[in-house]
Write a protein that holds these residues in place. Structure first.
Motif, PDB file in Angstrom:
ATOM      1  N   ASP A  35       0.879  -1.279   0.030  1.00 27.45           N
ATOM      2  CA  ASP A  35      -0.119   0.157  -0.049  1.00 27.45           C
ATOM      3  C   ASP A  35       0.787   1.193  -0.069  1.00 27.45           C
ATOM      4  O   ASP A  35       0.583   2.270  -0.536  1.00 27.45           O
ATOM      5  CB  ASP A  35      -0.944   0.102   1.137  1.00 27.45           C
ATOM      6  CG  ASP A  35      -2.010  -1.084   1.034  1.00 27.45           C
ATOM      7  OD1 ASP A  35      -2.338  -1.350  -0.006  1.00 27.45           O
ATOM      8  OD2 ASP A  35      -2.379  -1.349   2.358  1.00 27.45           O
ATOM      9  N   ARG A  36       2.138   1.142   0.598  1.00 28.81           N
ATOM     10  CA  ARG A  36       2.923   2.422   0.812  1.00 28.81           C
ATOM     11  C   ARG A  36       3.762   2.501  -0.774  1.00 28.81           C
ATOM     12  O   ARG A  36       3.922   3.563  -1.180  1.00 28.81           O
ATOM     13  CB  ARG A  36       3.833   2.351   1.814  1.00 28.81           C
ATOM     14  CG  ARG A  36       3.441   2.591   3.267  1.00 28.81           C
ATOM     15  CD  ARG A  36       4.439   2.608   4.268  1.00 28.81           C
ATOM     16  NE  ARG A  36       5.540   1.685   4.410  1.00 28.81           N
ATOM     17  CZ  ARG A  36       5.236   0.430   5.008  1.00 28.81           C
ATOM     18  NH1 ARG A  36       4.081   0.373   5.805  1.00 28.81           N
ATOM     19  NH2 ARG A  36       6.132  -0.536   4.711  1.00 28.81           N
ATOM     20  N   LEU A  37       3.994   1.525  -1.230  1.00 26.55           N
ATOM     21  CA  LEU A  37       4.655   1.377  -2.402  1.00 26.55           C
ATOM     22  C   LEU A  37       3.850   1.866  -3.736  1.00 26.55           C
ATOM     23  O   LEU A  37       4.113   2.356  -4.844  1.00 26.55           O
ATOM     24  CB  LEU A  37       5.289   0.000  -2.696  1.00 26.55           C
ATOM     25  CG  LEU A  37       6.267  -0.619  -1.829  1.00 26.55           C
ATOM     26  CD1 LEU A  37       6.864  -2.063  -2.250  1.00 26.55           C
ATOM     27  CD2 LEU A  37       7.711   0.526  -2.022  1.00 26.55           C
ATOM     28  N   TRP A  38       2.705   1.326  -3.531  1.00 24.57           N
ATOM     29  CA  TRP A  38       1.456   1.367  -4.611  1.00 24.57           C
ATOM     30  C   TRP A  38       0.397   2.200  -4.263  1.00 24.57           C
ATOM     31  O   TRP A  38      -1.025   1.749  -4.391  1.00 24.57           O
ATOM     32  CB  TRP A  38       1.306   0.173  -5.384  1.00 24.57           C
ATOM     33  CG  TRP A  38       2.306  -0.624  -5.858  1.00 24.57           C
ATOM     34  CD1 TRP A  38       3.543  -0.061  -6.347  1.00 24.57           C
ATOM     35  CD2 TRP A  38       2.514  -1.919  -6.040  1.00 24.57           C
ATOM     36  NE1 TRP A  38       4.357  -0.982  -6.726  1.00 24.57           N
ATOM     37  CE2 TRP A  38       3.644  -2.314  -6.531  1.00 24.57           C
ATOM     38  CE3 TRP A  38       1.542  -2.960  -5.641  1.00 24.57           C
ATOM     39  CZ2 TRP A  38       3.874  -3.586  -6.716  1.00 24.57           C
ATOM     40  CZ3 TRP A  38       2.169  -4.174  -5.929  1.00 24.57           C
ATOM     41  CH2 TRP A  38       3.149  -4.553  -6.863  1.00 24.57           C
ATOM     42  N   PRO A  39       0.416   3.293  -3.624  1.00 20.75           N
ATOM     43  CA  PRO A  39      -0.918   4.247  -3.452  1.00 20.75           C
ATOM     44  C   PRO A  39      -1.670   4.396  -4.469  1.00 20.75           C
ATOM     45  O   PRO A  39      -1.082   4.827  -5.454  1.00 20.75           O
ATOM     46  CB  PRO A  39      -0.280   5.258  -2.474  1.00 20.75           C
ATOM     47  CG  PRO A  39       1.057   5.623  -2.957  1.00 20.75           C
ATOM     48  CD  PRO A  39       1.584   4.139  -3.247  1.00 20.75           C
ATOM     49  N   GLY A  40      -2.937   4.443  -4.289  1.00 23.09           N
ATOM     50  CA  GLY A  40      -3.826   4.627  -5.196  1.00 23.09           C
ATOM     51  C   GLY A  40      -4.250   3.524  -6.182  1.00 23.09           C
ATOM     52  O   GLY A  40      -4.891   3.664  -7.196  1.00 23.09           O
ATOM     53  N   LEU A  41      -3.431   2.377  -5.977  1.00 20.42           N
ATOM     54  CA  LEU A  41      -3.765   1.245  -6.775  1.00 20.42           C
ATOM     55  C   LEU A  41      -4.748   0.050  -5.854  1.00 20.42           C
ATOM     56  O   LEU A  41      -4.189  -0.228  -4.769  1.00 20.42           O
ATOM     57  CB  LEU A  41      -2.580   0.339  -7.348  1.00 20.42           C
ATOM     58  CG  LEU A  41      -1.681   1.170  -8.384  1.00 20.42           C
ATOM     59  CD1 LEU A  41      -0.380   0.019  -8.769  1.00 20.42           C
ATOM     60  CD2 LEU A  41      -2.375   1.203  -9.504  1.00 20.42           C
ATOM     61  N   GLN A  42      -5.796  -0.265  -6.463  1.00 19.78           N
ATOM     62  CA  GLN A  42      -6.603  -1.243  -5.623  1.00 19.78           C
ATOM     63  C   GLN A  42      -6.120  -2.614  -6.669  1.00 19.78           C
ATOM     64  O   GLN A  42      -6.091  -2.794  -7.961  1.00 19.78           O
ATOM     65  CB  GLN A  42      -7.971  -1.073  -5.870  1.00 19.78           C
ATOM     66  CG  GLN A  42      -8.465   0.160  -5.033  1.00 19.78           C
ATOM     67  CD  GLN A  42      -8.979   1.195  -5.881  1.00 19.78           C
ATOM     68  OE1 GLN A  42      -9.429   0.989  -6.986  1.00 19.78           O
ATOM     69  NE2 GLN A  42      -8.666   2.254  -5.458  1.00 19.78           N
ATOM     70  N   ARG A  43      -5.643  -3.668  -5.697  1.00 24.87           N
ATOM     71  CA  ARG A  43      -4.953  -4.888  -6.396  1.00 24.87           C
ATOM     72  C   ARG A  43      -6.267  -6.223  -6.046  1.00 24.87           C
ATOM     73  O   ARG A  43      -6.541  -6.031  -5.073  1.00 24.87           O
ATOM     74  CB  ARG A  43      -3.665  -5.134  -5.766  1.00 24.87           C
ATOM     75  CG  ARG A  43      -2.705  -4.136  -6.215  1.00 24.87           C
ATOM     76  CD  ARG A  43      -1.373  -4.258  -5.302  1.00 24.87           C
ATOM     77  NE  ARG A  43      -1.548  -4.702  -3.801  1.00 24.87           N
ATOM     78  CZ  ARG A  43      -1.713  -3.784  -2.899  1.00 24.87           C
ATOM     79  NH1 ARG A  43      -1.665  -2.419  -3.331  1.00 24.87           N
ATOM     80  NH2 ARG A  43      -1.709  -4.210  -1.705  1.00 24.87           N
ATOM     81  N   GLU A  44      -6.096  -6.756  -6.999  1.00 25.32           N
ATOM     82  CA  GLU A  44      -6.799  -8.021  -7.095  1.00 25.32           C
ATOM     83  C   GLU A  44      -6.040  -9.170  -7.442  1.00 25.32           C
ATOM     84  O   GLU A  44      -5.355  -8.982  -8.594  1.00 25.32           O
ATOM     85  CB  GLU A  44      -8.174  -8.060  -7.632  1.00 25.32           C
ATOM     86  CG  GLU A  44      -8.925  -9.447  -7.564  1.00 25.32           C
ATOM     87  CD  GLU A  44     -10.249  -9.609  -8.498  1.00 25.32           C
ATOM     88  OE1 GLU A  44     -10.467 -10.477  -8.869  1.00 25.32           O
ATOM     89  OE2 GLU A  44     -10.753  -8.282  -8.684  1.00 25.32           O
ATOM     90  N   VAL A  45      -5.654 -10.093  -6.787  1.00 28.45           N
ATOM     91  CA  VAL A  45      -4.704 -11.352  -6.890  1.00 28.45           C
ATOM     92  C   VAL A  45      -5.188 -12.071  -8.144  1.00 28.45           C
ATOM     93  O   VAL A  45      -6.185 -12.545  -8.089  1.00 28.45           O
ATOM     94  CB  VAL A  45      -4.283 -12.094  -5.736  1.00 28.45           C
ATOM     95  CG1 VAL A  45      -3.380 -13.378  -6.352  1.00 28.45           C
ATOM     96  CG2 VAL A  45      -3.672 -11.351  -4.717  1.00 28.45           C
ATOM     97  N   ALA A  46      -4.293 -12.126  -9.160  1.00 22.70           N
ATOM     98  CA  ALA A  46      -4.707 -12.808 -10.569  1.00 22.70           C
ATOM     99  C   ALA A  46      -3.955 -14.238 -10.436  1.00 22.70           C
ATOM    100  O   ALA A  46      -4.490 -15.374 -10.784  1.00 22.70           O
ATOM    101  CB  ALA A  46      -4.406 -12.136 -11.708  1.00 22.70           C
ATOM    102  N   GLN A  47      -2.768 -14.211  -9.586  1.00 23.64           N
ATOM    103  CA  GLN A  47      -2.034 -15.425  -9.550  1.00 23.64           C
ATOM    104  C   GLN A  47      -0.827 -15.098  -8.518  1.00 23.64           C
ATOM    105  O   GLN A  47       0.035 -14.167  -8.682  1.00 23.64           O
ATOM    106  CB  GLN A  47      -1.065 -15.755 -11.040  1.00 23.64           C
ATOM    107  CG  GLN A  47      -0.467 -17.162 -10.920  1.00 23.64           C
ATOM    108  CD  GLN A  47       0.297 -17.400 -12.134  1.00 23.64           C
ATOM    109  OE1 GLN A  47       0.462 -16.542 -12.875  1.00 23.64           O
ATOM    110  NE2 GLN A  47       0.319 -18.484 -12.372  1.00 23.64           N
ATOM    111  N   ASP A  48      -0.943 -16.097  -7.421  1.00 25.18           N
ATOM    112  CA  ASP A  48       0.243 -15.979  -6.196  1.00 25.18           C
ATOM    113  C   ASP A  48       1.014 -17.216  -6.883  1.00 25.18           C
ATOM    114  O   ASP A  48       0.398 -18.359  -6.633  1.00 25.18           O
ATOM    115  CB  ASP A  48      -0.553 -16.253  -4.878  1.00 25.18           C
ATOM    116  CG  ASP A  48       0.179 -16.018  -3.844  1.00 25.18           C
ATOM    117  OD1 ASP A  48       1.498 -16.361  -4.006  1.00 25.18           O
ATOM    118  OD2 ASP A  48      -0.152 -15.957  -2.701  1.00 25.18           O
TER     119      ASP A  48
END
Length: 118
Positions: A35-48
């Motif tokens: 969240d600190r590295l990528w503020p403003g990006l909402q993420r949904e895991v596509a592949q872990d």
């Protein structure tokens, strides 16, 4: 009439960390790091991919995909970072801030895992 499209973001980065991929992944998974590295990006895991990294679909400031690929090499890990998508805000500003934030953050992790302090 000319159609305007959103500015395309295409970020590629590599950083060597003298630590095993599992240690790098654990550092990236600490609460709040991404969240600190990528503020403003909402993420949904596509592949872990475990110790090999993660791929996400993104929304928010950039609609597209982001990936961290952890490549084990002799003596450590190369942290590959990819971000590709369409930017919502004005061209260039968000991408420059993102690149700077990413480099600072991944180097903080690198320094910590390698036993250095800034």
């Amino acid at each position: 009439m000319r159609l305007r499209s959103a500015p395309v973001i295409d970020v590629v980065d590599e950083t060597f960390v003298r630590a095993e991929p599992r240690a790098v992944r654990a550092a990236l998974d600490e609460p709040g790091v991404l969240d600190r590295l990528w503020p403003g990006l909402q993420r949904e895991v596509a592949q872990d991919r475990g110790a090999k990294g993660v791929r996400w679909w993104t929304g928010g400031e950039v609609t597209g995909r982001v990936e961290i690929w952890l490549e084990e090499v002799p003596g450590g890990t190369i942290v590959h970072h990819f971000l590709r998508g369409e930017q919502r805000s004005g061209p260039g500003r968000w991408e420059r801030r993102h690149r700077r934030r990413w480099k600072e953050g991944v180097h903080d992790i690198k320094d910590r895992l390698e036993g250095r302090t800034r």
